[in-house]
Design an enzyme around this catalytic site. Structure first.
Site, PDB file in Angstrom:
ATOM      1  N   SER A   1       0.842  -1.194   0.000  1.00 39.52           N
ATOM      2  CA  SER A   1       0.000   0.000   0.000  1.00 39.52           C
ATOM      3  C   SER A   1       0.875   1.241   0.000  1.00 39.52           C
ATOM      4  CB  SER A   1      -0.908   0.017   1.238  1.00 39.52           C
ATOM      5  OG  SER A   1      -1.622   1.238   1.313  1.00 39.52           O
ATOM      6  N   HIS A   2       0.357   2.304  -0.555  1.00 39.69           N
ATOM      7  CA  HIS A   2       1.047   3.588  -0.532  1.00 39.69           C
ATOM      8  C   HIS A   2       1.094   4.176   0.879  1.00 39.69           C
ATOM      9  CE1 HIS A   2       0.701   3.287  -4.852  1.00 39.69           C
ATOM     10  NE2 HIS A   2       1.450   4.370  -4.969  1.00 39.69           N
ATOM     11  N   SER A   3       0.239   3.697   1.757  1.00 41.99           N
ATOM     12  CA  SER A   3       0.144   4.219   3.114  1.00 41.99           C
ATOM     13  C   SER A   3       0.459   3.121   4.126  1.00 41.99           C
ATOM     14  CB  SER A   3      -1.270   4.756   3.358  1.00 41.99           C
ATOM     15  OG  SER A   3      -1.498   4.973   4.730  1.00 41.99           O
TER      16      SER A   3
ATOM     17  N   ASP B   1      -2.674  -1.683  -3.578  1.00 42.01           N
ATOM     18  CA  ASP B   1      -3.765  -0.718  -3.581  1.00 42.01           C
ATOM     19  C   ASP B   1      -3.900   0.055  -4.891  1.00 42.01           C
ATOM     20  OD1 ASP B   1      -1.525   0.927  -3.219  1.00 42.01           O
ATOM     21  OD2 ASP B   1      -2.255   1.855  -1.367  1.00 42.01           O
TER      22      ASP B   1
END
Length: 131
Positions: free
Chosen positions: A11-13, A69
């Site tokens: 995920s980017h986060s 994601d």
């Protein structure tokens, strides 16, 4: 734990990945799960290094399923898979990250299903982008 396929959440986060792992940990304790979330300096993004590290953590002899994601996370995962000499790692394409990660972990936990068997279950979750 090594008798089960691993799950890699990309995920980017970091917070999103961590939240998904916490959700899974509520019901499943012994499936190897690794996070490849955010960048090395804590920013939003993904990195090939973190994906490689996650593969090293949970990509045991039973392989691992990689879930992501956004498109650039998939691209980084594809580049890493080109560099590793393993055929038991698969990217779950067009699968929602939360639901897909949860289902993959449940499937990995059920009798130690193979990566291929997990992918069959994930195919049922695929998002149709043709509409």
């Amino acid at each position: 734990m090594s008798g089960k396929a691993g799950i890699i959440i990309i995920s980017h986060s970091f917070e999103i990945g961590e939240g998904i792992k916490k959700l899974i940990d509520q019901v499943i304790e012994d499936v190897p799960i690794a996070l490849a979330c955010g960048t090395e300096n804590g920013e939003i993004g993904t990195s090939m290094e973190r994906i490689q590290s996650a593969i090293d953590q949970v990509g045991n002899e039973n392989g691992a399923v990689l879930l992501y994601d956004l498109g650039s996370a998939k691209m980084n995962a594809e580049m890493v898979l080109e560099l590793v000499d393993r055929n038991n790692l698969q990217i779950a394409e067009d699968v929602p990250l939360v639901e897909g990660s949860y289902i993959a972990a449940v499937e990995a936990n059920l009798g130690g299903k193979t990566v291929e068997e997990i992918m069959v279950s994930l195919d049922k979750l695929k998002i149709d982008h043709s509409s």
